[in-house]
Enzyme design. Structure first.
Site, mmCIF file in Angstrom:
data_model
loop_
_atom_site.group_PDB
_atom_site.id
_atom_site.type_symbol
_atom_site.label_atom_id
_atom_site.label_comp_id
_atom_site.label_asym_id
_atom_site.label_seq_id
_atom_site.Cartn_x
_atom_site.Cartn_y
_atom_site.Cartn_z
ATOM 1 N N LYS A 54 20.856 41.781 42.889
ATOM 2 C CA LYS A 54 21.186 42.918 41.900
ATOM 3 C C LYS A 54 21.278 44.290 42.692
ATOM 4 C CE LYS A 54 18.497 40.324 38.426
ATOM 5 N NZ LYS A 54 17.062 40.051 37.711
ATOM 6 N N GLN A 98 11.432 42.397 37.212
ATOM 7 C CA GLN A 98 11.728 41.095 37.517
ATOM 8 C C GLN A 98 10.588 39.959 36.972
ATOM 9 O OE1 GLN A 98 14.515 39.961 38.865
ATOM 10 N NE2 GLN A 98 13.959 37.787 38.743
ATOM 11 N N ASP A 121 17.306 44.569 30.243
ATOM 12 C CA ASP A 121 17.067 43.040 29.972
ATOM 13 C C ASP A 121 17.109 42.681 28.529
ATOM 14 O OD1 ASP A 121 16.703 41.597 32.275
ATOM 15 O OD2 ASP A 121 14.817 42.110 32.579
HETATM 16 N N1 GUN Z 1 13.713 36.194 35.815
HETATM 17 C C1 GUN Z 1 14.912 35.344 35.719
HETATM 18 N N2 GUN Z 1 15.825 35.762 35.064
HETATM 19 C C2 GUN Z 1 15.541 36.988 34.595
HETATM 20 C C3 GUN Z 1 16.217 37.879 33.906
HETATM 21 O O1 GUN Z 1 17.158 37.996 33.224
HETATM 22 N N3 GUN Z 1 15.534 39.069 33.790
HETATM 23 C C4 GUN Z 1 14.212 39.354 34.490
HETATM 24 N N4 GUN Z 1 13.713 40.655 34.524
HETATM 25 N N5 GUN Z 1 13.708 38.454 35.107
HETATM 26 C C5 GUN Z 1 14.336 37.050 35.266
#
Ligand code: GUN
Length: 296
Positions: A54, A98, A121
């Site tokens: 990311k 995350q 998100d």
């Molecule tokens: N863990 C797995 N997928 C995601 C996501 O799309 N966002 C976040 N914040 N954590 C994750």
């Protein structure tokens, strides 16, 4: 029928290029650089890989990336204090914590402490409510990526029968809401659904998001249907590690009209949509029109 393969890698690169163009324009015309803060608590190996990826892509599209790596035993108080700081920092337009978080931290409390306008998100309860009621919101990245690919392939989705297999808050539920927003007739199927094969056989659009390797065989797929496989499952086959989706690709590709592969389908779209959401959040924050084609 032999399915058209929907190439998510190429599509995601196109989305990132669009984001990158808009970021450059923002910089030149408004002197603003969108910023994304990613918070990782602990050292979960898969999460570390995602966070690194990311951060790298954020920088590649010309945005500022702020990474906060916290100790696995960080207290809830300290994590909330950091989020508070990011909420008020004007250089930060998007915040992502995350998941999963270590067990001692209350995930709902943490997510709902993020400023909804910076919740790239789309997990904050305000954004969930806005999505369900058809109002402008931040939309979860994976379902947004699936919607973009479906719109690109079909144009209008109006009147199509869509079956979403899986009812998670991250994918299944928001996906169903987005399809409903595009006037599909939507069924959400899950582990307790009666006669799942025949429910799936009705669908013009199948979204598989359960996290069970190859659980959807080709003979559940209606001839010519569009199959979006959200699953990313690591399995061992013939002594080798392999990534497979929730759909049995070979048999489904014989019947589907279009299908996303794993890897190279939905996966790359998730981060592309995270960047799109950060750009959207930045435009909203400074009162500019949203970028076209990058929101729901
Ligand atoms: N863990 C797995 N997928 C995601 C996501 O799309 N966002 C976040 N914040 N954590 C994750």
């Amino acid at each position: 029928m032999v399915a058209q393969v929907v190439d998510g890698k190429t599509f995601a690169a196109k989305v990132r290029a669009q984001v990158s163009d808009q970021v450059l324009k923002l910089k030149e015309e408004n002197g603003i650089i969108p910023g994304l803060a990613v918070v990782l608590v602990g050292e979960d190996p898969a999460s570390q890989v995602y966070v690194r990826s990311k951060g790298k892509m954020t920088v590649e599209v010309g945005m500022n990336s702020y990474e906060h790596k916290l100790d696995v035993d960080t207290s809830e108080e300290d994590l909330l204090a950091l989020i508070d700081q990011l909420n008020t920092n004007p250089a930060v337009h998007g915040i992502l914590v995350q998941l999963p978080l270590p067990r001692h931290l209350n995930e709902d409390l943490v997510i709902n402490s993020i400023d909804p306008a910076k919740d790239v998100d789309g997990f904050h309860i305000s954004n969930v409510g806005l999505l369900v009621t058809g109002q402008k919101s931040m939309v979860p990245c994976t379902p947004l990526g699936c919607l973009m690919m479906l719109r690109d392939h079909h144009g209008s989705l109006s009147g199509m029968d869509a079956v979403v297999i899986g009812r998670s808050n991250i994918v299944g539920k928001p996906m169903a809401q987005l399809l409903l927003g595009d006037s599909c007739t939507v069924t959400i199927a899950h582990s307790r659904t009666k006669d799942l094969p025949n429910v799936v056989r009705r669908a013009d659009i199948v979204i598989a998001a359960v996290g069970r390797p190859e659980m959807v065989p080709g003979d559940w797929i209606k001839e010519g249907a569009t199959v979006i496989d959200v699953g990313i499952n690591r399995i061992e086959r013939d002594g080798k590690n392999k990534l497979v989706g929730d759909v049995d690709y070979a048999s489904a590709a014989d019947r589907a009209g279009a299908i996303t592969p794993v890897p190279g389908g939905v996966g790359p779209m998730t981060i592309a949509c995270l960047l799109a959401n950060t750009l959207t959040a930045c435009c909203r924050a400074i009162g500019l029109p949203e970028p076209e084609g990058l929101t729901a």
